[in-house]
Design a protein around this motif. Structure first.
Motif, PDB file in Angstrom:
ATOM      1  N   ILE A   1      12.850 -23.799  -2.257  1.00  0.00           N
ATOM      2  CA  ILE A   1      12.871 -22.491  -1.257  1.00  0.00           C
ATOM      3  C   ILE A   1      12.245 -22.993  -0.065  1.00  0.00           C
ATOM      4  O   ILE A   1      11.162 -23.456  -0.336  1.00  0.00           O
ATOM      5  N   ASN A   2      12.891 -22.564   0.916  1.00  0.00           N
ATOM      6  CA  ASN A   2      12.119 -22.988   2.359  1.00  0.00           C
ATOM      7  C   ASN A   2      10.774 -22.299   2.340  1.00  0.00           C
ATOM      8  O   ASN A   2      10.653 -21.036   1.881  1.00  0.00           O
ATOM      9  N   GLU A   3       9.822 -23.025   2.533  1.00  0.00           N
ATOM     10  CA  GLU A   3       8.241 -22.511   2.659  1.00  0.00           C
ATOM     11  C   GLU A   3       8.125 -21.299   3.255  1.00  0.00           C
ATOM     12  O   GLU A   3       7.451 -20.096   2.727  1.00  0.00           O
ATOM     13  N   LYS A   4       8.585 -21.064   4.345  1.00  0.00           N
ATOM     14  CA  LYS A   4       8.404 -19.855   4.968  1.00  0.00           C
ATOM     15  C   LYS A   4       9.282 -18.554   4.345  1.00  0.00           C
ATOM     16  O   LYS A   4       8.729 -17.540   4.501  1.00  0.00           O
ATOM     17  N   SER A   5      10.307 -18.846   3.844  1.00  0.00           N
ATOM     18  CA  SER A   5      11.233 -18.100   3.257  1.00  0.00           C
ATOM     19  C   SER A   5      10.466 -17.393   1.970  1.00  0.00           C
ATOM     20  O   SER A   5      10.183 -16.269   1.514  1.00  0.00           O
ATOM     21  N   SER A   6       9.776 -18.490   1.395  1.00  0.00           N
ATOM     22  CA  SER A   6       9.141 -18.279   0.085  1.00  0.00           C
ATOM     23  C   SER A   6       8.034 -17.292   0.247  1.00  0.00           C
ATOM     24  O   SER A   6       7.681 -16.177  -0.472  1.00  0.00           O
ATOM     25  N   ILE A   7       7.055 -17.494   1.478  1.00  0.00           N
ATOM     26  CA  ILE A   7       6.115 -16.669   1.789  1.00  0.00           C
ATOM     27  C   ILE A   7       6.495 -15.011   1.813  1.00  0.00           C
ATOM     28  O   ILE A   7       5.948 -14.332   1.313  1.00  0.00           O
ATOM     29  N   ILE A   8       7.677 -14.854   2.549  1.00  0.00           N
ATOM     30  CA  ILE A   8       8.134 -13.638   2.857  1.00  0.00           C
ATOM     31  C   ILE A   8       8.655 -12.997   1.478  1.00  0.00           C
ATOM     32  O   ILE A   8       8.147 -12.002   1.352  1.00  0.00           O
ATOM     33  N   ILE A   9       9.372 -13.571   0.623  1.00  0.00           N
ATOM     34  CA  ILE A   9       9.690 -13.187  -0.473  1.00  0.00           C
ATOM     35  C   ILE A   9       8.564 -12.688  -1.445  1.00  0.00           C
ATOM     36  O   ILE A   9       8.750 -11.868  -2.171  1.00  0.00           O
ATOM     37  N   PHE A  10       7.872 -13.717  -1.632  1.00  0.00           N
ATOM     38  CA  PHE A  10       6.422 -13.572  -2.529  1.00  0.00           C
ATOM     39  C   PHE A  10       5.688 -12.318  -1.996  1.00  0.00           C
ATOM     40  O   PHE A  10       5.422 -11.484  -2.838  1.00  0.00           O
ATOM     41  N   ARG A  11       5.609 -11.915  -0.547  1.00  0.00           N
ATOM     42  CA  ARG A  11       4.850 -10.843  -0.220  1.00  0.00           C
ATOM     43  C   ARG A  11       5.760  -9.556  -0.559  1.00  0.00           C
ATOM     44  O   ARG A  11       5.154  -8.567  -0.915  1.00  0.00           O
ATOM     45  N   ILE A  12       6.983  -9.586  -0.360  1.00  0.00           N
ATOM     46  CA  ILE A  12       7.731  -8.460  -0.794  1.00  0.00           C
ATOM     47  C   ILE A  12       7.576  -8.167  -2.245  1.00  0.00           C
ATOM     48  O   ILE A  12       7.547  -6.720  -2.533  1.00  0.00           O
ATOM     49  N   LEU A  13       7.730  -9.234  -3.180  1.00  0.00           N
ATOM     50  CA  LEU A  13       7.578  -9.118  -4.483  1.00  0.00           C
ATOM     51  C   LEU A  13       6.061  -8.365  -4.920  1.00  0.00           C
ATOM     52  O   LEU A  13       5.845  -7.621  -5.708  1.00  0.00           O
ATOM     53  N   GLN A  14       5.072  -9.086  -3.979  1.00  0.00           N
ATOM     54  CA  GLN A  14       3.686  -8.360  -4.310  1.00  0.00           C
ATOM     55  C   GLN A  14       3.428  -7.053  -4.166  1.00  0.00           C
ATOM     56  O   GLN A  14       2.723  -6.302  -4.762  1.00  0.00           O
ATOM     57  N   GLU A  15       4.371  -6.769  -2.941  1.00  0.00           N
ATOM     58  CA  GLU A  15       4.027  -5.173  -2.825  1.00  0.00           C
ATOM     59  C   GLU A  15       4.882  -4.306  -3.813  1.00  0.00           C
ATOM     60  O   GLU A  15       4.273  -3.316  -4.211  1.00  0.00           O
ATOM     61  N   PHE A  16       5.799  -4.870  -4.356  1.00  0.00           N
ATOM     62  CA  PHE A  16       6.690  -4.247  -5.710  1.00  0.00           C
ATOM     63  C   PHE A  16       5.450  -4.317  -6.638  1.00  0.00           C
ATOM     64  O   PHE A  16       5.514  -3.181  -7.377  1.00  0.00           O
ATOM     65  N   PHE A  17       5.026  -5.331  -6.962  1.00  0.00           N
ATOM     66  CA  PHE A  17       3.975  -5.536  -8.293  1.00  0.00           C
ATOM     67  C   PHE A  17       3.043  -4.403  -8.076  1.00  0.00           C
ATOM     68  O   PHE A  17       2.540  -3.785  -8.879  1.00  0.00           O
ATOM     69  N   SER A  18       2.197  -4.377  -6.812  1.00  0.00           N
ATOM     70  CA  SER A  18       1.027  -3.445  -6.575  1.00  0.00           C
ATOM     71  C   SER A  18       1.391  -1.874  -6.863  1.00  0.00           C
ATOM     72  O   SER A  18       0.587  -1.319  -7.477  1.00  0.00           O
ATOM     73  N   ASN A  19       2.966  -1.587  -6.272  1.00  0.00           N
ATOM     74  CA  ASN A  19       3.312  -0.314  -6.802  1.00  0.00           C
ATOM     75  C   ASN A  19       3.310   0.152  -8.151  1.00  0.00           C
ATOM     76  O   ASN A  19       3.107   1.083  -8.778  1.00  0.00           O
ATOM     77  N   THR A  20       4.001  -0.811  -8.706  1.00  0.00           N
ATOM     78  CA  THR A  20       3.996  -0.918 -10.217  1.00  0.00           C
ATOM     79  C   THR A  20       2.677  -0.589 -10.967  1.00  0.00           C
ATOM     80  O   THR A  20       2.673   0.225 -11.717  1.00  0.00           O
TER      81      THR A  20
ATOM     82  N   LYS B   1       3.061   3.909 -13.754  1.00  0.00           N
ATOM     83  CA  LYS B   1       2.559   3.937 -15.189  1.00  0.00           C
ATOM     84  C   LYS B   1       3.634   3.270 -16.319  1.00  0.00           C
ATOM     85  O   LYS B   1       3.749   3.737 -17.395  1.00  0.00           O
ATOM     86  N   ALA B   2       4.102   2.044 -15.700  1.00  0.00           N
ATOM     87  CA  ALA B   2       5.143   1.189 -16.595  1.00  0.00           C
ATOM     88  C   ALA B   2       4.295   0.441 -17.633  1.00  0.00           C
ATOM     89  O   ALA B   2       3.040   0.272 -17.443  1.00  0.00           O
ATOM     90  N   SER B   3       4.877   0.239 -18.629  1.00  0.00           N
ATOM     91  CA  SER B   3       4.287  -0.649 -19.895  1.00  0.00           C
ATOM     92  C   SER B   3       5.075  -1.984 -19.601  1.00  0.00           C
ATOM     93  O   SER B   3       4.206  -2.910 -20.075  1.00  0.00           O
ATOM     94  N   ASN B   4       6.092  -2.263 -19.209  1.00  0.00           N
ATOM     95  CA  ASN B   4       6.760  -3.652 -19.002  1.00  0.00           C
ATOM     96  C   ASN B   4       7.293  -3.861 -17.361  1.00  0.00           C
ATOM     97  O   ASN B   4       7.727  -3.116 -16.843  1.00  0.00           O
ATOM     98  N   LEU B   5       6.813  -5.134 -17.296  1.00  0.00           N
ATOM     99  CA  LEU B   5       7.575  -5.538 -15.704  1.00  0.00           C
ATOM    100  C   LEU B   5       8.058  -6.837 -16.063  1.00  0.00           C
ATOM    101  O   LEU B   5       7.583  -7.766 -16.740  1.00  0.00           O
ATOM    102  N   THR B   6       9.512  -6.961 -15.705  1.00  0.00           N
ATOM    103  CA  THR B   6      10.285  -8.105 -15.844  1.00  0.00           C
ATOM    104  C   THR B   6      10.735  -8.615 -14.195  1.00  0.00           C
ATOM    105  O   THR B   6      11.106  -7.802 -13.434  1.00  0.00           O
ATOM    106  N   VAL B   7      10.415  -9.816 -14.094  1.00  0.00           N
ATOM    107  CA  VAL B   7      10.949 -10.673 -12.857  1.00  0.00           C
ATOM    108  C   VAL B   7      11.910 -11.554 -13.380  1.00  0.00           C
ATOM    109  O   VAL B   7      11.803 -12.579 -14.019  1.00  0.00           O
TER     110      VAL B   7
END
Length: 250
Positions: free
Chosen positions: A156-175, A180-186
Motif C-alpha cells: 500500500i502507498n505509504e501516505k495512504s497507509s498513514i491515513i488508513i491507519f489513523r482512521i483505524l486508530q480513531e475507531f480503536f480508541s472509540n472501541t 464496552k466491547a469484549s471483542n474486536l476484529t479487523v
C-alpha cells in the motif's frame, strides 16, 4: 461593378478573418484561464493533502506517546513495583515469581521500544502497524482482538497507509473507551482492484449517527478517506456493536 463586388468580398473576408482571429484569441484566453485555475486547484489540493499527511503523522505520534505514557505508568510501573515487593519477601520457594515478573516487564519494554522508534511511524507499513495495535490490546487485556488477512497482499502507498491507519486508530480508541466491547476484529481483504478493511466490535453500539459517541469523529474520518480516494462507512446497532468499512482502490 466588378471592382465594387471585389471590394465587398474583400471587406467581408477581412471581417470574417478578424472575427475568427478574435474568436481564437478569446477561446485561447478562456482555455488558459481554465488551465491556470485547474493548476492552482491541483496545487492547492496537493498542499492540503501534504498538510493532512503531516497532521495525521503528528496525531499518530501523539496517540503513540499517550499509549507509552499510560503503559509506563500503569503497566510497567506496576510490574516493577510488584517485582520490588516480591524481592523484599523473596525466598527459595517464590524466587521464580520474581523472575516471571521481571521477564514480563522486559517483554513490555521491548514492545514499547517498537512504538518509540520514530522511523516505525514515519515509514509505517499498514499490516505491521495494525498488528502492533492488536498485539498491544491483547497483551494489556484491553479487549480480545484479532487481525485477519485474506487475498493476495499488495503493498500500500505509504501516505495512504498513514491515513488508513489513523482512521483505524480513531475507531480503536472509540472501541476501547466507549463501546464496552469484549471483542474486536479487523479484516484486510485484498482483491484485484480494491482493499476492503472491516473493523468490528461487539459493544453497546448506537441507534443512529446523531447519537454516536464523541470519540468517533465520523466526518473527519470520511474527509480523510476522500483524500486517498477511499470510502469509509459506519454501521451500528444498539447492543450489537459498531463496524467501520473502508474501501481503498489499489
Amino acid at each position: 461593378m466588378e471592382s465594387e463586388a471585389s471590394q465587398i468580398i474583400l471587406i467581408v473576408t477581412t471581417i470574417i478573418i478578424i472575427t475568427f482571429v478574435i474568436f481564437i484569441i478569446l477561446l485561447f484566453t478562456v482555455f488558459q484561464k481554465r488551465k491556470n485555475s485547474l493548476l492552482e486547484l491541483q496545487a492547492e489540493n496537493k498542499k492540503r493533502f501534504e498538510r493532512e499527511i503531516s497532521e495525521t503523522q503528528i496525531e499518530i505520534r501523539e496517540e503513540t506517546l499517550r499509549n507509552i505514557s499510560w503503559e509506563l505508568h500503569d503497566n510497567i510501573g506496576q510490574l516493577l513495583t510488584l517485582a520490588k515487593i516480591q524481592l523484599q519477601n523473596a525466598s527459595s520457594e517464590n524466587i521464580h515469581e520474581v523472575s516471571e515478573t521481571i521477564t514480563k516487564g522486559l517483554t513490555e519494554v521491548r514492545a514499547l521500544s517498537k512504538l518509540i522508534n520514530p522511523e516505525a511511524i514515519k515509514n509505517i507499513k499498514l499490516r505491521e502497524a495494525i498488528q502492533l495495535e492488536i498485539d498491544r490490546f491483547n497483551r494489556l487485556k484491553f479487549i480480545n482482538a484479532s487481525l485477519i488477512i485474506s487475498g493476495n497482499e499488495h503493498i500500500i502507498n505509504e501516505k495512504s497507509s498513514i491515513i488508513i491507519f489513523r482512521i483505524l486508530q480513531e475507531f480503536f480508541s472509540n472501541t476501547i473507551k466507549h463501546s464496552k466491547a469484549s471483542n474486536l476484529t479487523v479484516e484486510l481483504k485484498f482483491g484485484s482492484i480494491n482493499l476492503e478493511i472491516t473493523a468490528k466490535d461487539d459493544g453497546v453500539g448506537f441507534s443512529s449517527l446523531d447519537n454516536k459517541p464523541n470519540g468517533i469523529g465520523l466526518e473527519n474520518i470520511k474527509n480523510r478517506a476522500k483524500l486517498i480516494g477511499a470510502t469509509a462507512v459506519f454501521t451500528s446497532e444498539v447492543n450489537k456493536g459498531t463496524s467501520l468499512n473502508i474501501v481503498y482502490k489499489l
